[in-house]
Design an enzyme around this catalytic site. Sequence first.
Site, PDB file in Angstrom:
ATOM      1  N   THR A  10       0.844  -1.198   0.000  1.00  0.00           N
ATOM      2  CA  THR A  10       0.000   0.000   0.000  1.00  0.00           C
ATOM      3  C   THR A  10       0.874   1.241   0.000  1.00  0.00           C
ATOM      4  OG1 THR A  10      -1.785   1.198   1.110  1.00  0.00           O
ATOM      5  CG2 THR A  10      -0.178   0.155   2.546  1.00  0.00           C
ATOM      6  N   ASN A  12      -0.585   3.911   1.184  1.00  0.00           N
ATOM      7  CA  ASN A  12      -1.360   4.684   2.155  1.00  0.00           C
ATOM      8  C   ASN A  12      -0.851   4.376   3.578  1.00  0.00           C
ATOM      9  OD1 ASN A  12      -3.357   5.454   4.009  1.00  0.00           O
ATOM     10  ND2 ASN A  12      -4.947   5.364   2.437  1.00  0.00           N
ATOM     11  N   LYS A  15      -3.391   3.225   6.225  1.00  0.00           N
ATOM     12  CA  LYS A  15      -3.754   1.797   6.138  1.00  0.00           C
ATOM     13  C   LYS A  15      -2.672   0.948   6.792  1.00  0.00           C
ATOM     14  CE  LYS A  15      -6.217   1.354   1.716  1.00  0.00           C
ATOM     15  NZ  LYS A  15      -6.100   0.714   0.381  1.00  0.00           N
ATOM     16  N   ASP A  70      -7.961  -3.169  -1.279  1.00  0.00           N
ATOM     17  CA  ASP A  70      -8.656  -2.103  -2.005  1.00  0.00           C
ATOM     18  C   ASP A  70      -9.998  -1.888  -1.321  1.00  0.00           C
ATOM     19  OD1 ASP A  70      -8.114  -0.268  -4.180  1.00  0.00           O
ATOM     20  OD2 ASP A  70      -9.984  -1.011  -5.024  1.00  0.00           O
ATOM     21  N   THR A  71     -10.303  -0.632  -1.091  1.00  0.00           N
ATOM     22  CA  THR A  71     -11.470  -0.285  -0.282  1.00  0.00           C
ATOM     23  C   THR A  71     -12.347   0.719  -1.008  1.00  0.00           C
ATOM     24  OG1 THR A  71     -10.294  -0.717   1.782  1.00  0.00           O
ATOM     25  CG2 THR A  71     -12.134   0.816   1.908  1.00  0.00           C
ATOM     26  N   PHE A 150      -8.828   8.283   8.812  1.00  0.00           N
ATOM     27  CA  PHE A 150      -8.404   8.916   7.558  1.00  0.00           C
ATOM     28  C   PHE A 150      -9.525   8.815   6.530  1.00  0.00           C
ATOM     29  CE2 PHE A 150      -7.634   5.180   4.868  1.00  0.00           C
ATOM     30  CZ  PHE A 150      -7.615   4.182   5.802  1.00  0.00           C
ATOM     31  N   GLY A 151      -9.286   9.379   5.373  1.00  0.00           N
ATOM     32  CA  GLY A 151     -10.245   9.275   4.270  1.00  0.00           C
ATOM     33  C   GLY A 151     -11.629   9.771   4.667  1.00  0.00           C
ATOM     34  N   TYR A 152     -12.632   8.929   4.454  1.00  0.00           N
ATOM     35  CA  TYR A 152     -14.034   9.307   4.707  1.00  0.00           C
ATOM     36  C   TYR A 152     -14.459   9.079   6.164  1.00  0.00           C
ATOM     37  CZ  TYR A 152     -14.509   9.231  -0.441  1.00  0.00           C
ATOM     38  OH  TYR A 152     -14.377   9.477  -1.786  1.00  0.00           O
ATOM     39  N   ASP A 153     -13.531   8.703   7.037  1.00  0.00           N
ATOM     40  CA  ASP A 153     -13.885   8.355   8.419  1.00  0.00           C
ATOM     41  C   ASP A 153     -14.717   9.410   9.169  1.00  0.00           C
ATOM     42  OD1 ASP A 153     -12.850   5.825   8.381  1.00  0.00           O
ATOM     43  OD2 ASP A 153     -10.984   6.327   9.401  1.00  0.00           O
TER      44      ASP A 153
END
Length: 197
Positions: A10, A12, A15, A70-71, A150-153
């Site tokens: 990754t 990221n 992650k 992959d998420t 992170f991200g959409y959290d």
Amino acid sequence: MKIKKIVFATGNLNKLKEIKSAINIFEIVGLKDLGITEELPETGTTLKENALQKAKYVYNKTGLNCFSDDTGLEIESLNNRPGVYSAMYSGADCNAENNMRKVLSELKTFQNRKAKFKTVIALILNDKEYFFEGTVNGKILQKKKGNDGFGYDPIFKPEGYKETFAQMSIELKNKISHRGLAVYKLVSFLNQEELGL
Ligand code: ITT
């Protein structure tokens, strides 16, 4: 067969942090440790294809057993968008802030805020491919809450909890999250391999 260390493919770092916190029976090797700095290819149209593409890239380059994740975030009212395109949802200027802003703006007129996070992990172990999936249901809030994760959290509240993922400890998120559930299956599998079952 003894599995002592495994590469997590990754780019990221968030992650990587979650995975390292979830797995303590194998050493997790990151891409930086291997001197891999380029972006991993991710041109598929499904989570499974992308996960496999990333794992294969690193396996072919290093010959080391590895897995990738992959998420995607699937929002019911948006016909399951952004899904596999979650990373680049807001286009050329995509980042977590812009992605969340776009989702909140698109959902403004919708009552139904149901959403789910899905993770597919692809593992390449001694030339064989394996897949592990995890899903968590929840809903998208009207505005961001919390600073962790992170991200959409900050806009995702998992079903059965009052907090968003961004308000939870990494341990709690790992216990209930899409990634945490997929990792649990991965670790159970690797344990069996280890025992030769
Ligand atoms: P790699 O492909 O290098 O692993 P990435 O960040 O591109 O890193 P994904 O394609 O799987 O990873 O991520 C898709 C998007 O979903 C991206 O914008 C992430 O920030 C976001 N995302 C992934 N996991 C998440 C999580 O647990 N909570 C919130 N957002 C997440």
